[in-house]
Design a protein around this motif. Sequence first.
Motif, short mmCIF file in Angstrom:
data_model
loop_
_atom_site.label_atom_id
_atom_site.label_comp_id
_atom_site.label_asym_id
_atom_site.label_seq_id
_atom_site.Cartn_x
_atom_site.Cartn_y
_atom_site.Cartn_z
N TYR A 1 0.83 -1.21 0.00
CA TYR A 1 0.00 0.00 0.00
C TYR A 1 0.86 1.26 0.00
O TYR A 1 0.34 2.37 0.00
CB TYR A 1 -0.92 0.01 1.22
N GLY A 2 2.18 1.10 0.10
CA GLY A 2 3.06 2.27 0.13
C GLY A 2 2.93 3.04 1.44
O GLY A 2 3.30 4.21 1.52
N THR A 3 2.38 2.38 2.46
CA THR A 3 2.14 3.06 3.74
C THR A 3 2.61 2.18 4.90
O THR A 3 2.83 0.99 4.74
CB THR A 3 0.64 3.36 3.95
N HIS A 4 2.74 2.81 6.06
CA HIS A 4 2.99 2.10 7.31
C HIS A 4 1.85 2.41 8.28
O HIS A 4 1.24 3.48 8.21
CB HIS A 4 4.28 2.61 7.98
N ALA A 5 1.61 1.50 9.21
CA ALA A 5 0.70 1.81 10.32
C ALA A 5 1.57 2.22 11.50
O ALA A 5 2.45 1.46 11.92
CB ALA A 5 -0.13 0.60 10.70
N LEU A 6 1.35 3.43 12.00
CA LEU A 6 2.03 3.86 13.22
C LEU A 6 1.06 3.57 14.37
O LEU A 6 -0.09 4.00 14.34
CB LEU A 6 2.37 5.34 13.12
N VAL A 7 1.54 2.83 15.35
CA VAL A 7 0.67 2.39 16.44
C VAL A 7 1.18 2.97 17.76
O VAL A 7 2.39 2.94 18.03
CB VAL A 7 0.71 0.84 16.52
N THR A 8 0.28 3.52 18.54
CA THR A 8 0.66 4.03 19.86
C THR A 8 -0.57 4.11 20.77
O THR A 8 -1.68 3.73 20.35
CB THR A 8 1.35 5.41 19.73
N GLN A 9 -0.36 4.57 22.00
CA GLN A 9 -1.50 4.85 22.88
C GLN A 9 -1.40 6.30 23.31
O GLN A 9 -0.30 6.81 23.55
CB GLN A 9 -1.46 3.94 24.11
N TYR B 1 4.50 -0.55 11.32
CA TYR B 1 4.39 -1.80 10.55
C TYR B 1 4.17 -1.45 9.08
O TYR B 1 3.26 -0.68 8.77
CB TYR B 1 3.18 -2.62 11.03
N PRO B 2 4.98 -2.02 8.15
CA PRO B 2 4.71 -1.78 6.73
C PRO B 2 3.40 -2.46 6.33
O PRO B 2 3.12 -3.56 6.81
CB PRO B 2 5.91 -2.47 6.03
N LEU B 3 2.60 -1.79 5.49
CA LEU B 3 1.29 -2.35 5.16
C LEU B 3 1.25 -2.90 3.74
O LEU B 3 1.64 -2.23 2.78
CB LEU B 3 0.21 -1.29 5.33
N ALA B 4 0.77 -4.12 3.63
CA ALA B 4 0.63 -4.76 2.32
C ALA B 4 -0.48 -5.79 2.43
O ALA B 4 -0.75 -6.31 3.52
CB ALA B 4 1.94 -5.45 1.94
N HIS C 1 -4.75 -5.12 5.31
CA HIS C 1 -4.63 -3.73 5.81
C HIS C 1 -5.43 -3.64 7.11
O HIS C 1 -6.57 -4.13 7.17
CB HIS C 1 -5.21 -2.79 4.76
N PRO C 2 -4.88 -3.02 8.16
CA PRO C 2 -5.60 -3.03 9.45
C PRO C 2 -6.74 -2.02 9.54
O PRO C 2 -7.40 -1.95 10.58
CB PRO C 2 -4.50 -2.68 10.46
N VAL C 3 -7.02 -1.27 8.46
CA VAL C 3 -8.00 -0.19 8.55
C VAL C 3 -9.36 -0.66 9.09
O VAL C 3 -10.00 0.04 9.88
CB VAL C 3 -8.18 0.53 7.18
N ALA C 4 -9.78 -1.85 8.70
CA ALA C 4 -11.10 -2.30 9.15
C ALA C 4 -10.98 -3.22 10.37
O ALA C 4 -11.99 -3.75 10.84
CB ALA C 4 -11.82 -3.01 8.02
N GLY C 5 -9.76 -3.41 10.89
CA GLY C 5 -9.57 -4.25 12.08
C GLY C 5 -10.10 -5.66 11.87
O GLY C 5 -10.81 -6.20 12.72
N GLN C 6 -9.78 -6.28 10.74
CA GLN C 6 -10.39 -7.58 10.42
C GLN C 6 -9.41 -8.74 10.37
O GLN C 6 -9.83 -9.89 10.25
CB GLN C 6 -11.12 -7.49 9.07
N GLY C 7 -8.07 -8.47 10.42
CA GLY C 7 -7.10 -9.55 10.22
C GLY C 7 -7.28 -10.70 11.18
O GLY C 7 -7.46 -11.86 10.78
#
Length: 407
Positions: A191-199, A276-279, A302-308
């Motif tokens: 996707y050419g993107t990363h997910a940046l995760v934090t709290q 995390y790199p997204l693909a 892709h984690p956008v829909a939280g479905q993995g």
Amino acid sequence: MTTINVDIAILGAGMTGASLVHLLRPALAQGLTIALLDRQALQWQGDVQSRPPSFDGRATALSFGTQQLLDRLGVWSTVASSACAIEHIQVSDQQRFGQTHLHASEQGVEALGYVIENAQLGAGLLNPLRNLSGVQCLAPSAVDHVQMNEQGAYLRLNDGRTVQATLLVMADGGRSPLAQQLGITYQRQSYGTHALVTQVESLQAHDGWAYERFSREGPIAFLPLSSHQYAVVWTLNNDVVDDVLALDDATFLARLQQQIGHRVGRLQSVGERLSYPLALVTSTEQVRRSLVLLGNAAHSLHPVAGQGFNLAMRDCARLAEHILDQVRRGGQVGDLAMLQRYQQAQASDQRNTIAASDVLPKLFASDRGLLALARDGGLIAMSALPTARRLFARHAMGLGQKATQIG
Ligand SMILES: Cc1cc2nc3c(=O)[nH]c(=O)nc-3n(C[C@H](O)[C@H](O)[C@H](O)COP(=O)(O)OP(=O)(O)OC[C@H]3O[C@@H](n4cnc5c(N)ncnc54)[C@H](O)[C@@H]3O)c2cc1C
């Protein structure tokens, strides 16, 4: 050299592998034997690096369907106090006027889903497995070679031990090198993107609200944790992610606040940041005689829909249903026809979930007329039409598919 003989070897004790063991528990009483293998130890303290990757610093949004399954398996009662119910979801588009709200009360459920820190879920899944009769936990030890043979699968561990199994379940994560050793190939679309995760912590209590905001920089999810705390998943282009990771806390919070707006209250502190790199990565085969690929080893989304994980859990439940039935009939757990029936039964769920997770980031990334109009039309239709909202909510809750008989 010791060879351990089992009916089923599960390679990978991440969220997928550990969940599958729970789902197979009814067959242990009938003599089924399982080896659960992981290169990481199954017990940990604090240190993120030493944990299995599934149980790192992330939090996961569990669909209502996954939570119900964990409840029937007896896992939920041990983790419920660390989980936060999602009672409302707001989906909005920073660049346009579309916006919609989903409410648990409207759907007749107590929660649209639940958010839990992966480490908490990991402890809940793994702790009961360590002393389970019929289950051998071989961890920490890495499998460095796999070979299929007449009896099923033969695994070589890096500590000199070997395992012979009638069925090998590969749940060893994205683009499994061992599956590739067996000639299984992967399709990868970056996707050419990363997910940046934090709290982050806000001055304002979240009151059970989750926010999904589609901004020019990419989708951002704010998922409720403890009363003022959110888990954040922020999608960023590859060329900016390192800069954003490196920002000092105050600048990072200001930039995040600008993207999400003030709907979440004033952000005041931020925790550790991971990326995390997204693909979209899918294996070209999922079953062979004595072999099945599950979880990220079969499909990383892709984690956008939280479905993995939610999809992986439905795959696990469906596979377990087929294996338990096979054991009851006295059949072979590596039987190809049974594994193919499992795959057929899950095919449409996998297809639909993968397609939805793939189209969402593309739809919302586009500024182009028709796509932008379509997403605004979709969000407006959802906010106006209870039926559209109900269908969307049922899919997000993991209730859009035929239920399994497990539990
Ligand atoms: C940023 C982000 C946010 C996400 N949010 C959500 C969400 O909200 N909801 C949701 O449903 N999903 C979500 N997901 C997806 C979810 O995290 C994955 O579906 C899940 O982690 C997959 O778990 P797994 O067990 O299949 O693989 P993994 O977690 O990769 O586990 C594989 C295991 O195999 C072991 N292993 C690998 N190779 C070997 C070997 N050779 N020998 C021994 N052991 C081995 C590893 O140590 C590891 O423990 C998200 C993903 C990302 C990246």
